[in-house]
Write a protein that holds these residues in place. Sequence first.
Motif, PDB file in Angstrom:
ATOM      1  N   ALA A 143      36.110  38.674  22.114  1.00 21.02           N
ATOM      2  CA  ALA A 143      36.359  39.929  21.396  1.00 21.02           C
ATOM      3  C   ALA A 143      36.890  41.008  22.336  1.00 21.02           C
ATOM      4  O   ALA A 143      37.768  41.798  21.961  1.00 21.02           O
ATOM      5  N   PHE A 144      36.372  41.050  23.564  1.00 25.02           N
ATOM      6  CA  PHE A 144      36.855  42.031  24.539  1.00 25.02           C
ATOM      7  C   PHE A 144      38.337  41.812  24.827  1.00 25.02           C
ATOM      8  O   PHE A 144      39.147  42.749  24.785  1.00 25.02           O
ATOM      9  N   HIS A 145      38.704  40.573  25.112  1.00 26.65           N
ATOM     10  CA  HIS A 145      40.104  40.288  25.436  1.00 26.65           C
ATOM     11  C   HIS A 145      41.014  40.540  24.231  1.00 26.65           C
ATOM     12  O   HIS A 145      42.130  41.046  24.390  1.00 26.65           O
ATOM     13  N   VAL A 180      30.228  34.015  33.743  1.00 21.60           N
ATOM     14  CA  VAL A 180      29.504  35.104  33.085  1.00 21.60           C
ATOM     15  C   VAL A 180      29.414  36.305  34.019  1.00 21.60           C
ATOM     16  O   VAL A 180      29.675  37.449  33.623  1.00 21.60           O
ATOM     17  N   GLN A 181      29.072  36.053  35.267  1.00 23.37           N
ATOM     18  CA  GLN A 181      28.979  37.152  36.229  1.00 23.37           C
ATOM     19  C   GLN A 181      30.340  37.793  36.457  1.00 23.37           C
ATOM     20  O   GLN A 181      30.442  39.021  36.609  1.00 23.37           O
ATOM     21  N   ALA A 182      31.400  36.983  36.475  1.00 18.07           N
ATOM     22  CA  ALA A 182      32.743  37.531  36.651  1.00 18.07           C
ATOM     23  C   ALA A 182      33.082  38.501  35.523  1.00 18.07           C
ATOM     24  O   ALA A 182      33.656  39.577  35.756  1.00 18.07           O
ATOM     25  N   CYS A 183      32.718  38.146  34.297  1.00 16.33           N
ATOM     26  CA  CYS A 183      32.972  39.041  33.165  1.00 16.33           C
ATOM     27  C   CYS A 183      32.158  40.324  33.293  1.00 16.33           C
ATOM     28  O   CYS A 183      32.650  41.417  32.978  1.00 16.33           O
ATOM     29  N   HIS A 187      35.179  42.992  33.568  1.00 16.96           N
ATOM     30  CA  HIS A 187      35.479  43.706  32.325  1.00 16.96           C
ATOM     31  C   HIS A 187      35.331  45.219  32.497  1.00 16.96           C
ATOM     32  O   HIS A 187      36.201  45.977  32.037  1.00 16.96           O
ATOM     33  N   PRO A 188      34.266  45.718  33.136  1.00 18.15           N
ATOM     34  CA  PRO A 188      34.200  47.166  33.370  1.00 18.15           C
ATOM     35  C   PRO A 188      35.338  47.680  34.248  1.00 18.15           C
ATOM     36  O   PRO A 188      35.808  48.814  34.053  1.00 18.15           O
ATOM     37  N   HIS A 209      41.583  38.012  36.896  1.00 17.91           N
ATOM     38  CA  HIS A 209      40.460  37.603  36.045  1.00 17.91           C
ATOM     39  C   HIS A 209      40.755  36.255  35.383  1.00 17.91           C
ATOM     40  O   HIS A 209      39.906  35.355  35.376  1.00 17.91           O
ATOM     41  N   ILE A 210      41.967  36.099  34.852  1.00 17.94           N
ATOM     42  CA  ILE A 210      42.346  34.856  34.183  1.00 17.94           C
ATOM     43  C   ILE A 210      42.547  33.732  35.197  1.00 17.94           C
ATOM     44  O   ILE A 210      42.094  32.595  34.995  1.00 17.94           O
ATOM     45  N   LEU A 211      43.220  34.026  36.299  1.00 15.88           N
ATOM     46  CA  LEU A 211      43.494  32.989  37.294  1.00 15.88           C
ATOM     47  C   LEU A 211      42.211  32.442  37.914  1.00 15.88           C
ATOM     48  O   LEU A 211      42.097  31.236  38.165  1.00 15.88           O
ATOM     49  N   SER A 212      41.247  33.320  38.152  1.00  9.02           N
ATOM     50  CA  SER A 212      39.989  32.852  38.740  1.00  9.02           C
ATOM     51  C   SER A 212      39.245  31.946  37.774  1.00  9.02           C
ATOM     52  O   SER A 212      38.561  30.996  38.185  1.00  9.02           O
TER      53      SER A 212
END
Length: 231
Positions: A143-145, A180-183, A187-188, A209-212
Amino acid sequence: MTSASIVGRAGSRRQGLPDEVATYVRELILSGQVRPGEFIRMDGIAEAVGVSNTPVREGLLKLSNEGWLVLEPRRGFVVAEFSAQDVQDLFWAQAQLAGELAARTAKAITPDRLERLSELIERHEQAVTSNQGPETIDALNHAFHREVNLGANSPYLARLLSSVAQNFPNRFYSEIEGQVQACRVEHPLILDALRRRKARTARQIMQQHILSRGTSLVAMLEERGIFTAEQ
């Protein structure tokens, strides 16, 4: 692949039936639950998704056209070979499109959208800390993306991104180590760049973010022995 394992991965969100089948089987492939060279059992997929064999066959034909499956006459559908580079290429394409949309959103962001994005981050954090489960966490991530993409006011580009992103599993990102931690961290950062209307920064953070995520998925598949030595 047992019927029990298939049923355990079935989701509740409904699409067109062949598309739902295709989405589900893509997730099985890219999560490593079915391996290259393994035949897909149509009856097991039908049971998992809750449909008849007709939409299952249509969905598998769709995946065959996309290159994920090979139809062997009189034998059925078998998972095609694919390499780590193939997976990385798909994530690279998604990263370029998502980065461009984030940059455009930074220039056009509205207060209402900023508020919705902030709320989604808060709900995601609550879902993680209260152990609400992977389906809820993954849905909030999606939903965020989606909210970021819609903010670009570029519907054709967003649809192109959607056509690329359909190759990627949606319901198991929370199971990939570190995602999960990456998000929770990134995201912030994306929201901050959007709030400050920093298009270049938003693009860079979104792309990384996507590449990782792709790198993490490749590592998971390598650990499971999905790629052969020749690849």
